[in-house]
Each structure stands twice: as structure tokens, then as C-alpha cells.
Write a protein that holds these residues in place. Sequence first.
Motif, mmCIF file in Angstrom:
data_model
loop_
_atom_site.group_PDB
_atom_site.id
_atom_site.type_symbol
_atom_site.label_atom_id
_atom_site.label_comp_id
_atom_site.label_asym_id
_atom_site.label_seq_id
_atom_site.Cartn_x
_atom_site.Cartn_y
_atom_site.Cartn_z
ATOM 1 N N SER A 59 48.281 45.760 -7.684
ATOM 2 C CA SER A 59 47.052 44.983 -7.435
ATOM 3 C C SER A 59 45.867 45.915 -7.229
ATOM 4 C CB SER A 59 47.172 44.149 -6.160
ATOM 5 O OG SER A 59 48.177 43.234 -6.249
ATOM 6 N N GLY A 60 46.127 46.991 -6.506
ATOM 7 C CA GLY A 60 45.057 47.932 -6.207
ATOM 8 C C GLY A 60 44.535 48.632 -7.444
ATOM 9 N N LYS A 61 45.459 48.970 -8.357
ATOM 10 C CA LYS A 61 45.035 49.629 -9.606
ATOM 11 C C LYS A 61 44.120 48.686 -10.382
ATOM 12 C CE LYS A 61 47.771 53.353 -9.249
ATOM 13 N NZ LYS A 61 47.809 53.237 -7.785
ATOM 14 N N LEU A 62 44.505 47.395 -10.424
ATOM 15 C CA LEU A 62 43.660 46.421 -11.116
ATOM 16 C C LEU A 62 42.318 46.276 -10.393
ATOM 17 C CD1 LEU A 62 43.152 44.261 -13.257
ATOM 18 C CD2 LEU A 62 44.327 42.602 -11.787
ATOM 19 N N LEU A 63 42.367 46.215 -9.064
ATOM 20 C CA LEU A 63 41.119 46.080 -8.293
ATOM 21 C C LEU A 63 40.179 47.249 -8.581
ATOM 22 C CD1 LEU A 63 39.595 44.453 -6.120
ATOM 23 C CD2 LEU A 63 40.695 45.915 -4.407
ATOM 24 N N ASP A 64 40.720 48.464 -8.569
ATOM 25 C CA ASP A 64 39.894 49.656 -8.854
ATOM 26 C C ASP A 64 39.215 49.517 -10.212
ATOM 27 O OD1 ASP A 64 40.718 50.795 -6.502
ATOM 28 O OD2 ASP A 64 41.996 52.313 -7.418
ATOM 29 N N ARG A 65 39.992 49.067 -11.193
ATOM 30 C CA ARG A 65 39.449 48.948 -12.556
ATOM 31 C C ARG A 65 38.341 47.895 -12.593
ATOM 32 N NH1 ARG A 65 41.278 46.460 -17.251
ATOM 33 N NH2 ARG A 65 43.312 45.857 -16.479
ATOM 34 N N LEU A 66 38.567 46.774 -11.921
ATOM 35 C CA LEU A 66 37.599 45.682 -11.976
ATOM 36 C C LEU A 66 36.295 46.025 -11.254
ATOM 37 C CD1 LEU A 66 39.957 42.603 -11.462
ATOM 38 C CD2 LEU A 66 38.911 43.397 -13.590
ATOM 39 N N ILE A 67 36.390 46.700 -10.100
ATOM 40 C CA ILE A 67 35.136 47.012 -9.410
ATOM 41 C C ILE A 67 34.353 48.084 -10.181
ATOM 42 C CG2 ILE A 67 35.702 46.174 -7.087
ATOM 43 C CD1 ILE A 67 36.527 48.839 -6.207
ATOM 44 N N GLU A 68 35.096 48.940 -10.868
ATOM 45 C CA GLU A 68 34.414 49.936 -11.716
ATOM 46 C C GLU A 68 33.732 49.235 -12.902
ATOM 47 O OE1 GLU A 68 34.701 53.662 -11.381
ATOM 48 O OE2 GLU A 68 32.940 53.303 -12.654
ATOM 49 N N GLU A 69 34.483 48.362 -13.572
ATOM 50 C CA GLU A 69 33.959 47.742 -14.799
ATOM 51 C C GLU A 69 32.877 46.698 -14.520
ATOM 52 O OE1 GLU A 69 38.079 48.343 -17.380
ATOM 53 O OE2 GLU A 69 37.337 46.307 -17.082
ATOM 54 N N GLU A 70 33.034 45.921 -13.459
ATOM 55 C CA GLU A 70 32.093 44.812 -13.234
ATOM 56 C C GLU A 70 30.959 45.163 -12.275
ATOM 57 O OE1 GLU A 70 32.231 42.514 -15.232
ATOM 58 O OE2 GLU A 70 34.291 42.653 -15.948
ATOM 59 N N ILE A 71 31.217 46.094 -11.355
ATOM 60 C CA ILE A 71 30.170 46.418 -10.368
ATOM 61 C C ILE A 71 29.638 47.830 -10.593
ATOM 62 C CG2 ILE A 71 29.601 46.425 -7.899
ATOM 63 C CD1 ILE A 71 31.770 44.469 -7.347
ATOM 64 N N GLY A 72 30.414 48.635 -11.296
ATOM 65 C CA GLY A 72 29.964 50.005 -11.565
ATOM 66 C C GLY A 72 30.183 50.920 -10.369
ATOM 67 N N LEU A 73 31.115 50.556 -9.489
ATOM 68 C CA LEU A 73 31.387 51.386 -8.314
ATOM 69 C C LEU A 73 32.826 51.871 -8.311
ATOM 70 C CD1 LEU A 73 29.725 49.291 -5.433
ATOM 71 C CD2 LEU A 73 28.842 51.391 -6.468
ATOM 72 N N GLY A 74 33.016 53.115 -7.936
ATOM 73 C CA GLY A 74 34.363 53.633 -7.700
ATOM 74 C C GLY A 74 34.835 53.196 -6.315
ATOM 75 N N ARG A 75 36.141 53.268 -6.107
ATOM 76 C CA ARG A 75 36.720 52.861 -4.819
ATOM 77 C C ARG A 75 36.051 53.579 -3.638
ATOM 78 N NH1 ARG A 75 42.338 52.404 -2.190
ATOM 79 N NH2 ARG A 75 42.601 50.872 -3.763
#
Length: 192
Positions: A59-75
Motif C-alpha cells: 500500500s505504501g509503495k502505491l501511496l508514494d507513487r500516487l503522491i508523487e504523480e498527483e501532487i508532485g511531492l516525495g514522501r
Amino acid sequence: MPTLAELERQASACVACPLAAGRTNVVFGTGSPGARLLLVGEAPGRDEDLAGEPFVGRSGKLLDRLIEEEIGLGRSACYIANVVKCRPPDNRDPTPLEVAACRHFLDGQLGELHPAVVVTLGNFASRALLATSEGVTRLRGRSYPFGDAVLVPTFHPAAALRGGGVVLAQLRADLVRAKSALEAAAAGRPAH
Ligand code: URA
């Protein structure tokens, strides 16, 4: 108000509920103390209990990808935490007693971080922070005033892993909403 470091030290020694007995690590939360975005999940799972860090499994790997792709922020530019800081056995939901015993840590994190936007991931976190019994399917798709912040409820990434394309698309859309709210806050505009 205790600092994040003080809260984390207190949490590491906490025995206020039965979850303390079964934990490997307290999963206090991670990220930048200056983060404008706080993401809140339910409770650590097995991977998180072993690592001492939230959302490090699938879940976390997906979350990292989504916040990067949709918000432009790294974890590391966000702050990620859970409602409950210790792993419930067999990944069951935390009990009301466990939530109540742990709540002051999340409230302390909110007070110290003072985020502009809070994204709640899944039913459990959305219900806990919005103090409602409504499910996330009904709650999502809009933002809510949350003190000085804006709260954006969305699906848990595990639901997107299970539920496929439609859930994933809605999760993405909610993160775009969170991004707009972050931009509005940075510009001093009302976000909802
Ligand atoms: N699910 C959560 O809600 N939190 C985690 O940290 C990991 C999985």
C-alpha cells in the motif's frame, strides 16, 4: 505543547493499551516537520511494525507513487502517520479503547505540524478525524473544514490494490483535490 520529538519519545515507551504487548516497533510517523500535507492511515501492518515506519508495504509503495504523480511531492516532503501507532494483531481494526488511548499522539502531531491539508486514507481514518460513522465512499469527492486546515477524505491505497481501476481513479482525483487545496493555502485563498 510537546514537540514532535518529545511525542515520539513518549510513544516509544507507551503502554496505555494492549497493543503495546504485541508490537515490535511503535510506528509514530515520518516525514518533514515542516510538511504542509499530512496523510493519515489506520494503523501499522506487519511491514510497518517491523520497519517502525508507516506505509512501507505494498500500500505504501502505491501511496508514494500516487503522491508523487498527483501532487508532485516525495514522501519526505509530506508527513505520514496513522490514527493508531501500534500494530493490531492479525490486522484487525483498532478498538475504540485503543483509538482513545492513542488519540493524543495524533492530536499532538496535528498541533505541532499545523498542516494546511490533511488527507485521510480509508474508512477508519476518515471516520475518526471527521467524527462521523459515514463511510469513505460517501465522504470522499469533496473537502471539509478541519480547524485551520482542509481535510480531504479518500480511499485507503489497499482498497485501490484490491478494487482496481475505478477506486484508483477516484483516489487520484482526491489527491488532485488535495493538491489544489495546498496551492490555495499557499496563495492565501480559501480552499473550500
Ligand atoms: N495501512 C495503514 O493504514 N497504515 C500503515 O502504516 C500501513 C498500512
